[in-house]
Design a protein around this motif. Sequence first.
Motif, PDB file in Angstrom:
ATOM      1  N   GLY A 118       0.727  -1.325   0.112  1.00  0.00           N
ATOM      2  CA  GLY A 118      -0.003  -0.051   0.010  1.00  0.00           C
ATOM      3  C   GLY A 118       0.813   1.337  -0.021  1.00  0.00           C
TER       4      GLY A 118
ATOM      5  N   PRO B 289       5.103   5.752   6.192  1.00  0.00           N
ATOM      6  CA  PRO B 289       4.945   4.933   7.576  1.00  0.00           C
ATOM      7  C   PRO B 289       6.384   4.063   7.880  1.00  0.00           C
TER       8      PRO B 289
ATOM      9  N   GLU C 176       6.844   1.217   8.822  1.00  0.00           N
ATOM     10  CA  GLU C 176       6.826  -0.282   8.323  1.00  0.00           C
ATOM     11  C   GLU C 176       7.189  -0.457   6.952  1.00  0.00           C
ATOM     12  N   PHE C 177       7.493   0.675   6.099  1.00  0.00           N
ATOM     13  CA  PHE C 177       7.865   0.402   4.706  1.00  0.00           C
ATOM     14  C   PHE C 177       9.439   0.470   4.699  1.00  0.00           C
TER      15      PHE C 177
ATOM     16  N   TYR D  78       5.538   9.684  -2.464  1.00  0.00           N
ATOM     17  CA  TYR D  78       5.506   9.938  -1.237  1.00  0.00           C
ATOM     18  C   TYR D  78       7.142  10.262  -0.733  1.00  0.00           C
TER      19      TYR D  78
ATOM     20  N   ALA E  42       7.657  11.075   2.474  1.00  0.00           N
ATOM     21  CA  ALA E  42       7.851  10.819   3.786  1.00  0.00           C
ATOM     22  C   ALA E  42       6.864   9.282   3.678  1.00  0.00           C
TER      23      ALA E  42
END
Lengths: 312, 554
Positions: free
Chosen positions: B458, B467, B469-470, B463, B465
């Motif tokens: 997802g 989250p 977990e990526f 992007y 910045a």
Amino acid sequence: MDKFRLIPPQASTSAHQIDWLFIALVAIMLFFLISVFFPITWFAIKYRSGSDANRSNPSHGSNLIEISWTTLPIVLSVALFSWGAVAYYHIERPPPNALQVQIVGKQWMWKLQHAEGKREINELHVPLGQPVALTMTSQDVIHSFFVPAFRVKQDVVPGKYTSEWFKATQLGEYHIFCSQYCGTDHSGMIGRVVVMEPVAYQRWLTAGEGGESIVVSGRRLFLDRGCSGCHAVNSKFHTPLLEGLFDKPVPLSSGEIVKADEQYLRDSILLPGKQIAAGYDNIMPSYAGQLSEEEIMQLIAYLKSIGDKTSP
Amino acid sequence: MNTSSNATTTIVRHSGAYALDNYLTAGQGVKSWLLTTDHKRIGILYLWTILVFFLIAAVAAALMRIELLTPAGDLISSETYNKLFTVHGVLMVWFFLIPSIPAVLGNFVIPMMIGARDVAFPRLNLFSWYLFVAAGALALWSLIHGGVDTGWTFYTPYSTTYANSHVISMAAGIFVAGFSSIITGINFIVTIHKMRAPGLRWFRLPLFIWALYATSLILVLATPVLAITLALMSVERLWGVGIFDPKLGGDPILFQHLFWFYSHPAVYIMILPGMGVISELITCFSRKRIFGYAWVGCSSMAIAVLGFIVWGHHMFVSSQSIYAGMIFSLLSFLVAVPSGVKVFNWTATLYKGSITFQTPMLYALGFIGLFTIGGLTGLCVATLAVDVHVHDTYFVIAHFHYIMVGGMVMAFMGGLHYWWPKITGRLYPEFWGKLAAMITFIGFNLTFFPQFLLGYLGMPRRYHAYPPEFQMLNVLSTAGASILGVGYVLPLIYFLWSLKRGRLAGPNPWRATGLEWQTSSPPPVHNFEATPIATASPYLYDAEADRDLHMANA
Ligand SMILES: [Cu+2]
Ligand SMILES: [Cu+2]
């Protein structure tokens, strides 16, 4: 740290549907990959220059072979296409009984309002196991409302209403991403969906300032902004009555017949000259620039609520 | 050495490994280059020009990959990041990929492959290069004055009303580059129709020519739509004429239809020429006639035609009608079929071949692997419901980089290595060539494979910045990119080195059968001493004879 995952959480009915389809696709991709990579490797070894493999009677083509490796992919394609199309049809059309949430995107935040009136920013609380339909528009550029855990995404387009729906199947908090590039802070236009037990959701919905429902706000605007002065039985102008209008066919002065959907109502308010109801003069003033996107949505919600009533 | 393969074509043979009288020695000094009308020199002018743009766009990519090492947007500001991906996209698409194989290799080898002395309109050809340089200057001007932050897609109403960067000058640059493409396309079409050597019937043309013919058709038919789209966008931006912005009464989705009506066919401008190169390489290095010649040739035309009617697959979640989406989805599946046919035919060509793994062949095999992955993942994005999830995520980024970089750039490198001895008369060092090809392949996969996973998880594209977990997958991708960088820098070094120090190549170092190999290296100004005559297929390779030759030598 989060545990490492290969797929995002499966938190909606669509998530399961789409993941199965994706797994089927992966299987078919592997099938084709192997049917290309295996012969290539095998030929590369067997027929490497200098090997004494038999090379007599090489073939330079065969229509039979060509036709078969043209047809097989076509057949598989049509099958995959159909599966994808059926699932898409399902994802794209909200069920009628869904809870309604209105969303307005702007650079770079999401403004949300539940039908009952509760407002949120960059957060969306929803109950478990109930379909939720989002009606969305943007007040500036194009955005896109993406919830990976639900596998749903829909562009949010200025001047237009788009919709998206899901039925959450797992409690928890999930990402909301804006997935259509919308300028400087695009990657900051994120938020979270909170899936709650239905009881907790009801409690949350009624807690705090609460406020009036969207339909009530719409009715108030309808009175305050002068709509009711014209659109009433005893109006001094010759105007159409709006009760029973929503979702019905409307004959236009151009001779066309259109359906009075949300887009039509919106255009009637902002661009009254665009489509004129047959038998009336174009005297309705444009409200462009005088109503915010939220207010227009509230008015439309009100017009929808009186859509089932017959004219008094 | 093998001479039997040339038996059916009339040829002029040069003795000696290096022809002293050649197009490079025919005139000296800067002026002789800037005023040249020789298609070979113009090809080289293009090579230098696109190299500059490639390097700038690659630096932009490198900066983005470094920024993405950490979840927070801490190294550069989001404005800068947005400008970087815009410049990366614009330069890579219009100033590198689109001209890469057509304008560099196409210019150099099309006339030679068809036994002509030059293209049909040599001066127009030079004019097209000047247009391209002017276009590039406009693009660089916008870059130096602060850049553009719309993304290469220029979606409205962001680009017309909200972006405050140098949108107009960048659009003007692309507009002019478009005319350069159109002119080159017309030139190639006329050349292929009118200048073929005696006996060179359509079905005796090398497959590279078929591919470039199909590409030129797209260039000529689709590029004007891009010009119109950019012009309309500029009119709205400059004078507030309502076309796309709903606040002015326009329709933002109309822009997307117009843009993709050009840009989807443009995807095929960026892959068909690569397929043409691969067809040449596979048959030459397996010493076997291409399998299913007519099917490979005609599939290029099928792709060119079908490519025009699938643009709506970029708009499944744009608010386009869902029924339109269904038609575009079905057609998109169908356009994958002719690409599949090519891959199968290349594979079948290897059967009973006599395969050597020189550098161009390594690139060709790498192409098949990466292009196949890129094409197959295209099925995922063509599948409506799955695209709803992966659209505008890194899945799409990975998919099209597998096609554009794994496909087109691999093919460009393969072709450049293959024709380098013809262009310069010298060979590059084979060991370093092979090494670079393998490094590129590994680096590429490490860079882009993790992006498929990121996309399905997802992570949206563009992007700055993301989250936390990526992070792990992003770090892998950046690590891969640094390896990929080495894979591109190496050839730059050894190609330059080979210009002076490379071993002399001789007219035909690959024992290839195309007409371009039957003249000296580097070729004389007018390509051939006497007009060649074609009497048979361009691919008269014989793997069995090749084996017997090896056995005899052993
Ligand atoms: Cu955004
Ligand atoms: Cu496309």
